[in-house]
Write an enzyme that holds these catalytic residues in place. Structure first.
Site, mmCIF file in Angstrom:
data_model
loop_
_atom_site.group_PDB
_atom_site.id
_atom_site.type_symbol
_atom_site.label_atom_id
_atom_site.label_comp_id
_atom_site.label_asym_id
_atom_site.label_seq_id
_atom_site.Cartn_x
_atom_site.Cartn_y
_atom_site.Cartn_z
ATOM 1 N N GLU A 133 16.443 19.289 67.700
ATOM 2 C CA GLU A 133 15.254 18.731 67.038
ATOM 3 C C GLU A 133 15.628 18.216 65.638
ATOM 4 O OE1 GLU A 133 12.479 17.588 67.929
ATOM 5 O OE2 GLU A 133 10.910 19.105 67.861
ATOM 6 N N THR A 186 8.225 11.146 63.592
ATOM 7 C CA THR A 186 7.945 12.461 62.999
ATOM 8 C C THR A 186 8.457 12.522 61.562
ATOM 9 O OG1 THR A 186 8.017 13.509 65.151
ATOM 10 C CG2 THR A 186 8.404 14.936 63.267
HETATM 11 N N1 HSE Z 1 5.093 20.607 63.515
HETATM 12 C C1 HSE Z 1 5.742 19.350 63.626
HETATM 13 C C2 HSE Z 1 5.030 18.339 62.748
HETATM 14 C C3 HSE Z 1 5.724 18.891 65.053
HETATM 15 O O1 HSE Z 1 3.803 18.313 62.794
HETATM 16 O O2 HSE Z 1 5.683 17.592 62.016
HETATM 17 C C4 HSE Z 1 6.356 17.544 65.256
HETATM 18 O O3 HSE Z 1 6.036 17.080 66.549
#
Ligand code: HSE
Length: 314
Positions: A133, A186
């Protein structure tokens, strides 16, 4: 029984954050998901044979590919004397907020573990998938890879040390996901976030996350619904999703317990308590998105308690 030479696995999409649990809560859905075929090979290390379904956008470079990084970290950990060849079959949209990179990261390490006779439990694979990730988006959050590997709702109680807690959920829960055909990276959706929050907002958020966990454990549907409020992240990220507030209102008006951004967006998820209700919510969300002239896909799923599936092995 001897170890398989080849495995073909499916790993599901996940909804991270679940409104008020930024980076600490996620759950798995039944579909969509990604697939990986992994094969043992004599040459040590990880080798990407092919990636399909990504429109040529994902890196073939092992050091930058989420599935390869997670598998490689695992091989190093077990001091493997053999290598692994990967065929990555993307079946999920990229940058959708559905845990696409996490599904591939989880699939890479899950498949590699099977090839070596499953020396580690699924829970122990989470740290390797987090490394994948990180390669994809710059941070090693676990709220997608945790539920992708373990199924169900997963709470990340702590990152250092990593403390992962599976949370049982009412069997009646259904999830509706609307995936607008937009892409949000992201990395970008994290960069825009304010680094500090007010004590007032922190108190509200703590109350809601505690309420959500309590609601899941107590099978208290009303409590789950009223706890699905995010006063920290959603107001900032909603700006990246055209029409977010109207789509959310449509979901709530159609009977959703709660509705928020799935992961870092742009997908939007809603929870409800029957497949009929999930369908009605899906129609309402889609209608509103169509009205805005944004094309989209919808998915309806119970909470996926199983996590990864072995499609074949030999
Ligand atoms: N918790 C992470 C975010 C998940 O919200 O950036 C990314 O899919």
């Amino acid at each position: 029984m001897s170890n398989p030479q080849e495995v073909h696995v499916f790993v599901p999409a996940t909804v991270a954050n679940v409104a008020c649990g930024f980076d600490i809560l996620g759950f798995a859905v039944s579909r969509p998901g990604d697939e990986v075929i992994a094969r043992l090979c004599d040459k040590p290390g990880v080798h990407i044979k092919s990636i399909t379904g990504d429109g040529g956008r994902l890196p073939l470079d092992v050091a930058r590919n989420t599935a390869a990084v997670s598998a490689l970290e695992f091989l190093k950990h077990i001091k493997a004397d053999k290598g692994v060849e990967l065929e990555i079959i993307k079946k999920m949209p990229l940058g959708s907020g559905l845990g696409s990179s996490a599904a591939s990261a989880a699939a890479g390490v899950y498949a590699a573990n099977l090839l070596f006779g499953s020396p580690l439990e699924a829970r122990e694979l989470v740290a390797f998938a987090m490394a994948g990730e990180k390669a994809a988006c710059g941070t090693a959050h676990a709220d997608n890879v945790g539920p992708a590997l373990l199924g169900g709702f997963v709470l990340i109680r702590s990152y250092d040390p990593l403390d992962i807690v599976s949370i049982p959920a009412p069997p009646s829960l259904f999830c509706t996901i609307l995936n607008p055909h937009l892409e949000v990276r992201t990395e970008d959706a994290r960069r825009i976030l304010r680094k500090d929050i007010s004590l007032k907002n922190a108190i509200t958020q703590w109350g809601n996350i505690a309420g959500l966990i309590a609601g899941l454990l107590k099978n208290d549907i009303e409590l789950i619904g009223r706890s699905m409020q995010d006063v920290v992240i959603e107001p900032e990220r909603a700006l990246l999703i055209p029409g977010f507030s109207g789509i959310k209102q449509a979901a709530i008006a159609a009977g959703a317990l709660g509705c928020s951004i799935s992961g870092s967006g742009p997908s939007i998820f809603a929870l409800s308590v029957s497949v009929e209700s999930a369908n009605r919510i899906s129609e309402a969300m889609k209608e509103e998105t169509d009205r805005l002239g944004i094309s989209s896909d919808t998915y309806i799923s119970p909470i996926n308690l199983d996590g990864p599936v072995i499609l074949s092995k030999r």
